[in-house]
Design an enzyme around this catalytic site. Structure first.
Site, PDB file in Angstrom:
ATOM      1  N   ASP A  35      -8.048  10.143  -9.313  1.00 52.53           N
ATOM      2  CA  ASP A  35      -7.236  10.146 -10.525  1.00 52.53           C
ATOM      3  C   ASP A  35      -6.220  11.260 -10.359  1.00 52.53           C
ATOM      4  OD1 ASP A  35      -6.102  10.495 -13.024  1.00 52.53           O
ATOM      5  OD2 ASP A  35      -7.992  10.402 -14.128  1.00 52.53           O
ATOM      6  N   ASN A  92       1.954   6.900  -4.540  1.00 52.58           N
ATOM      7  CA  ASN A  92       2.510   5.714  -5.169  1.00 52.58           C
ATOM      8  C   ASN A  92       2.170   5.601  -6.657  1.00 52.58           C
ATOM      9  OD1 ASN A  92       3.361   2.747  -5.400  1.00 52.58           O
ATOM     10  ND2 ASN A  92       1.148   2.642  -5.747  1.00 52.58           N
ATOM     11  N   TYR A 112      10.815   8.730 -18.152  1.00 51.21           N
ATOM     12  CA  TYR A 112      10.517   8.254 -16.798  1.00 51.21           C
ATOM     13  C   TYR A 112      11.522   8.825 -15.800  1.00 51.21           C
ATOM     14  CZ  TYR A 112       9.643   4.971 -12.959  1.00 51.21           C
ATOM     15  OH  TYR A 112       9.349   4.417 -11.742  1.00 51.21           O
ATOM     16  N   LYS A 124      10.858  11.267 -12.507  1.00 53.62           N
ATOM     17  CA  LYS A 124      11.228  10.886 -11.146  1.00 53.62           C
ATOM     18  C   LYS A 124      12.249  11.860 -10.560  1.00 53.62           C
ATOM     19  CE  LYS A 124       8.582   7.340 -10.446  1.00 53.62           C
ATOM     20  NZ  LYS A 124       7.555   7.333  -9.375  1.00 53.62           N
ATOM     21  N   THR A 136       7.077  -6.239  -9.998  1.00 53.43           N
ATOM     22  CA  THR A 136       5.723  -5.786 -10.321  1.00 53.43           C
ATOM     23  C   THR A 136       5.559  -5.774 -11.832  1.00 53.43           C
ATOM     24  OG1 THR A 136       6.363  -3.444 -10.436  1.00 53.43           O
ATOM     25  CG2 THR A 136       5.688  -4.280  -8.272  1.00 53.43           C
TER      26      THR A 136
END
Length: 230
Positions: free
Chosen positions: A53, A76, A141, A145, A176
Protein backbone atom coordinates in the site's frame (compact mmCIF):
# COMPACT_ATOMS: atom_id res chain seq x y z
CA UNK A 1 18.53 -2.04 -19.17
CA UNK A 2 17.94 -5.55 -20.49
CA UNK A 3 14.52 -6.72 -19.29
CA UNK A 4 15.12 -10.41 -19.75
CA UNK A 5 15.99 -11.81 -16.30
CA UNK A 6 15.29 -8.43 -14.70
CA UNK A 7 13.41 -8.57 -11.39
CA UNK A 8 10.63 -5.98 -11.31
CA UNK A 9 8.10 -4.60 -8.85
CA UNK A 10 5.05 -2.99 -10.45
CA UNK A 11 2.77 -1.10 -8.08
CA UNK A 12 -0.93 -1.14 -8.88
CA UNK A 13 -0.45 -4.33 -10.91
CA UNK A 14 -3.89 -5.75 -10.23
CA UNK A 15 -5.73 -3.73 -12.86
CA UNK A 16 -5.55 -1.27 -15.72
CA UNK A 17 -2.19 -0.07 -16.94
CA UNK A 18 -0.24 -1.83 -14.19
CA UNK A 19 -1.68 -5.17 -15.25
CA UNK A 20 -0.48 -4.59 -18.81
CA UNK A 21 3.00 -3.67 -17.57
CA UNK A 22 3.23 -6.79 -15.42
CA UNK A 23 2.03 -9.10 -18.19
CA UNK A 24 4.40 -7.65 -20.78
CA UNK A 25 7.36 -7.82 -18.40
CA UNK A 26 6.69 -11.54 -17.97
CA UNK A 27 6.53 -11.92 -21.76
CA UNK A 28 9.94 -10.25 -22.00
CA UNK A 29 11.47 -12.71 -19.58
CA UNK A 30 11.42 -10.75 -16.32
CA UNK A 31 10.56 -11.98 -12.86
CA UNK A 32 7.69 -9.78 -11.71
CA UNK A 33 6.23 -8.91 -8.33
CA UNK A 34 2.73 -7.52 -8.82
CA UNK A 35 2.15 -5.11 -5.95
CA UNK A 36 -1.31 -4.14 -4.71
CA UNK A 37 -3.08 -3.32 -1.46
CA UNK A 38 -4.98 -6.59 -1.89
CA UNK A 39 -2.48 -9.04 -3.37
CA UNK A 40 -5.20 -11.64 -3.89
CA UNK A 41 -6.51 -9.44 -6.73
CA UNK A 42 -3.28 -9.86 -8.72
CA UNK A 43 -4.10 -12.62 -11.19
CA UNK A 44 -1.60 -12.14 -14.03
CA UNK A 45 -0.07 -15.50 -15.01
CA UNK A 46 3.55 -15.72 -13.89
CA UNK A 47 3.36 -12.69 -11.61
CA UNK A 48 4.12 -13.00 -7.88
CA UNK A 49 1.51 -11.13 -5.79
CA UNK A 50 3.02 -8.71 -3.27
CA UNK A 51 1.16 -6.73 -0.64
CA UNK A 52 2.05 -3.06 -0.90
CA UNK A 53 0.00 0.00 0.00
CA UNK A 54 1.88 3.07 -1.24
CA UNK A 55 0.21 5.24 1.42
CA UNK A 56 1.50 3.00 4.24
CA UNK A 57 5.27 3.32 4.69
CA UNK A 58 5.46 0.20 6.89
CA UNK A 59 3.81 -1.77 4.09
CA UNK A 60 6.27 -0.34 1.55
CA UNK A 61 9.27 -1.23 3.72
CA UNK A 62 7.99 -4.77 4.23
CA UNK A 63 7.49 -5.19 0.50
CA UNK A 64 11.08 -4.07 -0.10
CA UNK A 65 12.26 -6.62 2.47
CA UNK A 66 10.36 -9.43 0.75
CA UNK A 67 11.27 -8.48 -2.82
CA UNK A 68 14.96 -8.35 -2.02
CA UNK A 69 16.13 -9.27 -5.54
CA UNK A 70 14.52 -6.33 -7.35
CA UNK A 71 16.38 -4.29 -9.98
CA UNK A 72 13.42 -2.45 -11.53
CA UNK A 73 10.74 -0.47 -9.69
CA UNK A 74 7.73 0.86 -11.61
CA UNK A 75 5.75 3.40 -9.60
CA UNK A 76 2.41 3.01 -11.33
CA UNK A 77 -0.22 3.10 -8.56
CA UNK A 78 -2.21 6.32 -8.62
CA UNK A 79 -5.64 7.86 -8.17
CA UNK A 80 -7.69 10.68 -9.63
CA UNK A 81 -10.47 12.13 -7.48
CA UNK A 82 -11.51 15.01 -9.72
CA UNK A 83 -10.96 17.50 -6.89
CA UNK A 84 -10.27 21.13 -7.70
CA UNK A 85 -7.74 23.05 -5.64
CA UNK A 86 -9.97 25.86 -4.39
CA UNK A 87 -13.46 24.40 -4.21
CA UNK A 88 -12.55 20.74 -3.85
CA UNK A 89 -12.53 18.66 -0.68
CA UNK A 90 -9.15 19.17 1.02
CA UNK A 91 -9.12 15.56 2.16
CA UNK A 92 -9.34 14.45 -1.47
CA UNK A 93 -6.52 16.78 -2.43
CA UNK A 94 -4.38 15.32 0.34
CA UNK A 95 -5.32 11.76 -0.70
CA UNK A 96 -4.15 12.38 -4.24
CA UNK A 97 -0.89 13.86 -3.04
CA UNK A 98 -0.35 10.97 -0.63
CA UNK A 99 -0.88 8.42 -3.40
CA UNK A 100 0.61 10.14 -6.44
CA UNK A 101 3.59 11.90 -4.84
CA UNK A 102 4.38 10.54 -1.38
CA UNK A 103 3.62 7.00 -2.55
CA UNK A 104 6.31 6.93 -5.27
CA UNK A 105 8.66 8.76 -2.91
CA UNK A 106 8.20 6.12 -0.20
CA UNK A 107 8.65 3.27 -2.68
CA UNK A 108 11.76 4.83 -4.22
CA UNK A 109 13.32 5.43 -0.81
CA UNK A 110 12.60 1.85 0.28
CA UNK A 111 13.68 0.10 -2.91
CA UNK A 112 16.72 2.22 -3.83
CA UNK A 113 19.03 0.39 -1.38
CA UNK A 114 17.69 -2.94 -2.67
CA UNK A 115 18.31 -2.04 -6.30
CA UNK A 116 21.75 -0.65 -5.48
CA UNK A 117 22.64 -3.80 -3.57
CA UNK A 118 21.66 -5.89 -6.58
CA UNK A 119 24.08 -4.04 -8.83
CA UNK A 120 21.90 -1.12 -9.94
CA UNK A 121 18.85 -0.78 -12.11
CA UNK A 122 15.97 1.53 -12.93
CA UNK A 123 13.00 3.34 -11.40
CA UNK A 124 10.13 4.31 -13.72
CA UNK A 125 7.51 6.80 -12.54
CA UNK A 126 4.19 6.72 -14.39
CA UNK A 127 3.20 10.37 -14.73
CA UNK A 128 0.93 12.27 -17.12
CA UNK A 129 0.74 15.09 -19.62
CA UNK A 130 -0.92 16.86 -16.68
CA UNK A 131 2.50 17.03 -15.07
CA UNK A 132 2.90 20.09 -17.33
CA UNK A 133 -0.68 21.16 -18.16
CA UNK A 134 -2.86 22.18 -15.21
CA UNK A 135 -6.58 22.58 -15.98
CA UNK A 136 -8.63 23.83 -13.04
CA UNK A 137 -11.07 20.93 -13.22
CA UNK A 138 -8.22 18.51 -12.48
CA UNK A 139 -6.16 20.82 -10.32
CA UNK A 140 -5.45 18.36 -7.53
CA UNK A 141 -4.41 15.54 -9.85
CA UNK A 142 -2.25 17.88 -11.95
CA UNK A 143 -0.54 19.26 -8.85
CA UNK A 144 0.28 15.75 -7.63
CA UNK A 145 1.71 14.75 -11.01
CA UNK A 146 3.70 17.98 -11.27
CA UNK A 147 5.17 17.19 -7.87
CA UNK A 148 5.97 13.65 -9.06
CA UNK A 149 7.75 15.11 -12.09
CA UNK A 150 9.93 17.16 -9.74
CA UNK A 151 10.49 14.01 -7.70
CA UNK A 152 11.63 12.22 -10.85
CA UNK A 153 14.17 14.87 -11.78
CA UNK A 154 15.61 15.24 -8.29
CA UNK A 155 15.90 11.51 -7.62
CA UNK A 156 17.43 10.96 -11.06
CA UNK A 157 20.33 13.18 -10.02
CA UNK A 158 20.52 11.78 -6.49
CA UNK A 159 20.45 8.10 -7.48
CA UNK A 160 22.68 8.22 -10.56
CA UNK A 161 25.90 7.81 -8.50
CA UNK A 162 24.35 4.66 -7.01
CA UNK A 163 23.85 3.05 -10.40
CA UNK A 164 20.10 3.69 -10.55
CA UNK A 165 18.47 5.37 -13.55
CA UNK A 166 15.18 7.21 -13.02
CA UNK A 167 12.73 7.65 -15.88
CA UNK A 168 9.30 9.19 -16.33
CA UNK A 169 6.45 8.04 -18.55
CA UNK A 170 4.05 10.75 -19.73
CA UNK A 171 0.77 10.10 -21.50
CA UNK A 172 -2.49 11.95 -22.09
CA UNK A 173 -5.45 9.61 -21.86
CA UNK A 174 -5.19 5.83 -21.79
CA UNK A 175 -8.04 3.41 -22.27
CA UNK A 176 -8.37 2.50 -18.59
CA UNK A 177 -11.01 2.93 -15.88
CA UNK A 178 -9.48 6.27 -14.85
CA UNK A 179 -10.33 7.72 -18.27
CA UNK A 180 -13.68 5.98 -18.66
CA UNK A 181 -15.47 9.26 -19.38
CA UNK A 182 -13.09 10.33 -22.15
CA UNK A 183 -14.19 9.74 -25.78
CA UNK A 184 -12.57 6.67 -27.30
CA UNK A 185 -10.91 8.60 -30.13
CA UNK A 186 -8.95 10.66 -27.58
CA UNK A 187 -7.46 7.64 -25.82
CA UNK A 188 -4.52 5.38 -26.61
CA UNK A 189 -4.45 1.66 -25.88
CA UNK A 190 -2.90 0.85 -22.52
CA UNK A 191 -1.08 -2.15 -24.01
CA UNK A 192 0.62 0.10 -26.57
CA UNK A 193 1.72 2.55 -23.88
CA UNK A 194 3.08 -0.31 -21.77
CA UNK A 195 5.16 -1.52 -24.72
CA UNK A 196 6.54 1.99 -25.24
CA UNK A 197 7.36 2.27 -21.54
CA UNK A 198 9.27 -1.00 -21.50
CA UNK A 199 11.08 -0.14 -24.73
CA UNK A 200 12.07 3.16 -23.12
CA UNK A 201 13.45 1.38 -20.07
CA UNK A 202 15.49 -0.93 -22.27
CA UNK A 203 16.99 1.96 -24.23
CA UNK A 204 17.57 4.09 -21.13
CA UNK A 205 15.30 7.01 -22.00
CA UNK A 206 15.00 9.47 -19.09
CA UNK A 207 11.62 10.64 -20.38
CA UNK A 208 9.11 8.60 -22.39
CA UNK A 209 6.40 10.55 -24.22
CA UNK A 210 3.83 7.95 -25.18
CA UNK A 211 1.33 9.89 -27.31
CA UNK A 212 0.76 13.04 -29.32
CA UNK A 213 -0.88 14.79 -26.35
CA UNK A 214 2.15 14.41 -24.11
CA UNK A 215 4.52 15.44 -26.91
CA UNK A 216 2.45 18.53 -27.72
CA UNK A 217 2.13 19.63 -24.10
CA UNK A 218 5.86 19.15 -23.48
CA UNK A 219 6.70 21.29 -26.51
CA UNK A 220 4.35 24.01 -25.21
CA UNK A 221 6.06 24.44 -21.85
CA UNK A 222 7.82 27.64 -22.91
CA UNK A 223 4.57 29.34 -23.94
CA UNK A 224 3.52 32.39 -21.91
CA UNK A 225 0.38 31.72 -19.84
CA UNK A 226 -2.60 33.74 -21.00
CA UNK A 227 -4.67 35.79 -18.52
CA UNK A 228 -8.02 34.25 -17.57
CA UNK A 229 -9.47 37.20 -15.66
CA UNK A 230 -9.63 40.94 -16.19
Amino acid sequence: MELQNTVAVVTGANRGFGRHLAAQLVERGAKVYGAARRPETVDVPGVIPLRLDVTDEASVREAARIASDVTLLINNAGISTGATLIGGDTDEVRREMETNFFGPLAATRAFAPVIEGNGGGTVLNVLSALSWFHPAALGSYAASKAAAWALTGATREELAPRGIAVSALHVGYMDTDMAAGVPADQKVAAADVAAQALDGIETGLPEILADETSRYVKQSLSATPQPTAG
